[in-house]
Design a protein around this motif. Structure first.
Motif, mmCIF file in Angstrom:
data_model
loop_
_atom_site.group_PDB
_atom_site.id
_atom_site.type_symbol
_atom_site.label_atom_id
_atom_site.label_comp_id
_atom_site.label_asym_id
_atom_site.label_seq_id
_atom_site.Cartn_x
_atom_site.Cartn_y
_atom_site.Cartn_z
ATOM 1 N N SER A 28 0.949 -1.198 -0.204
ATOM 2 C CA SER A 28 -0.133 0.028 0.043
ATOM 3 C C SER A 28 0.854 1.433 -0.149
ATOM 4 O O SER A 28 0.425 2.517 -0.581
ATOM 5 C CB SER A 28 -1.029 0.160 1.219
ATOM 6 N N ASN A 35 -6.500 5.486 -4.498
ATOM 7 C CA ASN A 35 -7.174 4.228 -4.383
ATOM 8 C C ASN A 35 -7.960 3.751 -5.757
ATOM 9 O O ASN A 35 -8.957 3.000 -5.367
ATOM 10 C CB ASN A 35 -8.220 4.428 -3.284
ATOM 11 N N ASP A 38 -7.519 0.133 -5.459
ATOM 12 C CA ASP A 38 -7.619 -0.549 -4.176
ATOM 13 C C ASP A 38 -8.939 -0.344 -4.047
ATOM 14 O O ASP A 38 -9.630 -1.468 -3.641
ATOM 15 C CB ASP A 38 -7.141 0.336 -3.142
ATOM 16 N N ASN A 41 -10.528 -3.500 -5.951
ATOM 17 C CA ASN A 41 -9.912 -4.710 -5.476
ATOM 18 C C ASN A 41 -10.423 -4.968 -4.095
ATOM 19 O O ASN A 41 -10.762 -6.352 -3.862
ATOM 20 C CB ASN A 41 -8.335 -4.336 -5.399
ATOM 21 N N TRP A 42 -10.806 -4.132 -3.254
ATOM 22 C CA TRP A 42 -11.399 -4.371 -1.927
ATOM 23 C C TRP A 42 -12.900 -4.817 -2.331
ATOM 24 O O TRP A 42 -13.426 -5.742 -1.511
ATOM 25 C CB TRP A 42 -11.597 -2.944 -1.024
ATOM 26 N N ARG A 43 -13.612 -4.249 -3.124
ATOM 27 C CA ARG A 43 -14.930 -4.823 -3.264
ATOM 28 C C ARG A 43 -14.905 -6.166 -3.843
ATOM 29 O O ARG A 43 -16.012 -6.881 -3.615
ATOM 30 C CB ARG A 43 -15.634 -4.043 -4.546
ATOM 31 N N ARG A 45 -13.850 -8.617 -2.315
ATOM 32 C CA ARG A 45 -13.896 -9.671 -1.382
ATOM 33 C C ARG A 45 -15.602 -9.791 -0.919
ATOM 34 O O ARG A 45 -15.782 -10.834 -0.521
ATOM 35 C CB ARG A 45 -13.312 -8.814 0.077
#
Length: 304
Positions: A28, A35, A38, A41-43, A45
């Motif tokens: 990071s 972001n 990011d 990419n986090w979504r 999950r």
């Protein structure tokens, strides 16, 4: 409370996951604060990983490199953007054996102690990369539906982000098989989802983030991991329980890794006896917990 107390008496309370989602705490520091990568990419999950139909463990890259993580059949390298040369060598020794499958995301190892170089991505993935030094959105669509990973997926399968990320990378390697193409730079499209199959390992690369549940599921299946369900509900499983939270009601089919009696844990209802696969009818928006461990459920919860 009764189920919790009963669970403490069961054997094999360790994780049943055969898929590791690898997260790097240090990378990071080597990406933009905007972001743009990011956030999608986090979504992943929520939209992909939790609905792929196979349980996963989240593993720190540092634990994997230092031998503190156990063995898995599939590794999803979500954000490994910064790796030293020594770390790349360690990672290759871990991943390039025993038929393991690794899914690499966007720019693995692009940054190291010497600077930025697409050759580092090639070193990890085994695929030659073409680099575009600009920012653009990335939209991936499948183009080859003859490979076992893609043959059962709908032709409408696509993923990516409207946020601008950069630099951009595409696959330019005759050894790798292109399964999908990524749309970048005002409609230009190049190989962006590719698979390289070697004798001891398989390497998969995606140029775009937010890989959908179906693709992750078929990659896990291809890696030899047990897939419990194709339903794409929110899902998790242990050696004794299977949980799903339904997005769509109706009849659900679950495949078990062994033959067992199956109970609906909250009510104690017997769902099936001596099966390796069961079906149950559930309501939309409901959370369902099934017990398939040894013996019967405690008397306080059992209703047959």
């Amino acid at each position: 409370y009764t189920l919790g107390q009963h669970s403490l008496t069961l054997p094999h309370r360790e994780s049943a996951a055969e898929v590791a989602v690898v997260v790097d705490a240090e990378s990071s520091y080597y990406r933009s604060t905007r972001n743009n990568f990011d956030i999608p990419n986090w979504r992943n999950r929520i939209w992909g990983i939790s609905r792929m139909g196979a349980p996963v463990d989240y593993v720190l890259l540092s634990d994997l490199l230092e031998g503190r993580a156990r063995e898995y059949k599939m590794y999803f390298m979500t954000n490994t953007f910064h790796l030293t040369g020594e770390q790349r060598d360690k990672l290759k020794k871990i991943l390039r054996r025993d038929g393991k499958l690794t899914l690499w995301m966007y720019a693995p190892g692009f940054a190291d102690e010497e600077g930025l170089d697409a050759a580092h991505i090639e070193d990890l993935t085994g695929m030659h990369m073409k680099q575009y030094n600009r920012q653009w959105s990335t939209s991936m669509l499948l183009t080859d539906f003859t490979h076992p990973v893609t043959q059962n997926l709908p032709t409408s399968t696509f993923w990516g982000t409207d946020m601008r990320i950069g630099p951009l990378f595409t696959v330019e390697d005759k050894k790798a098989r292109t399964l999908g193409r990524v749309v970048i730079q005002q409609g230009r499209n190049d190989p962006g989802f590719a698979i390289l199959e070697e004798k001891d390992y398989t390497s998969v690369y995606s140029a775009a983030p937010n890989v959908p549940a179906g693709v992750l599921r078929e990659l896990a299946r291809y890696a030899g991991a047990h897939v419990y369900t194709d339903e794409e509900d929110v899902f998790y499983a242990s050696h004794n329980y299977v949980m799903l939270h339904t997005l769509r009601g109706g009849q659900k089919r679950v495949s078990l890794p062994r033959t067992a009696d199956v109970y609906e844990a909250f009510t104690g209802r017997l769902v099936a006896r001596g099966v390796s696969e069961f079906t149950d009818t559930v309501e939309v928006g409901s959370t369902n917990l099934y017990y398939y461990g040894p013996g019967e459920l405690p008397a306080l919860t059992k209703k047959v």
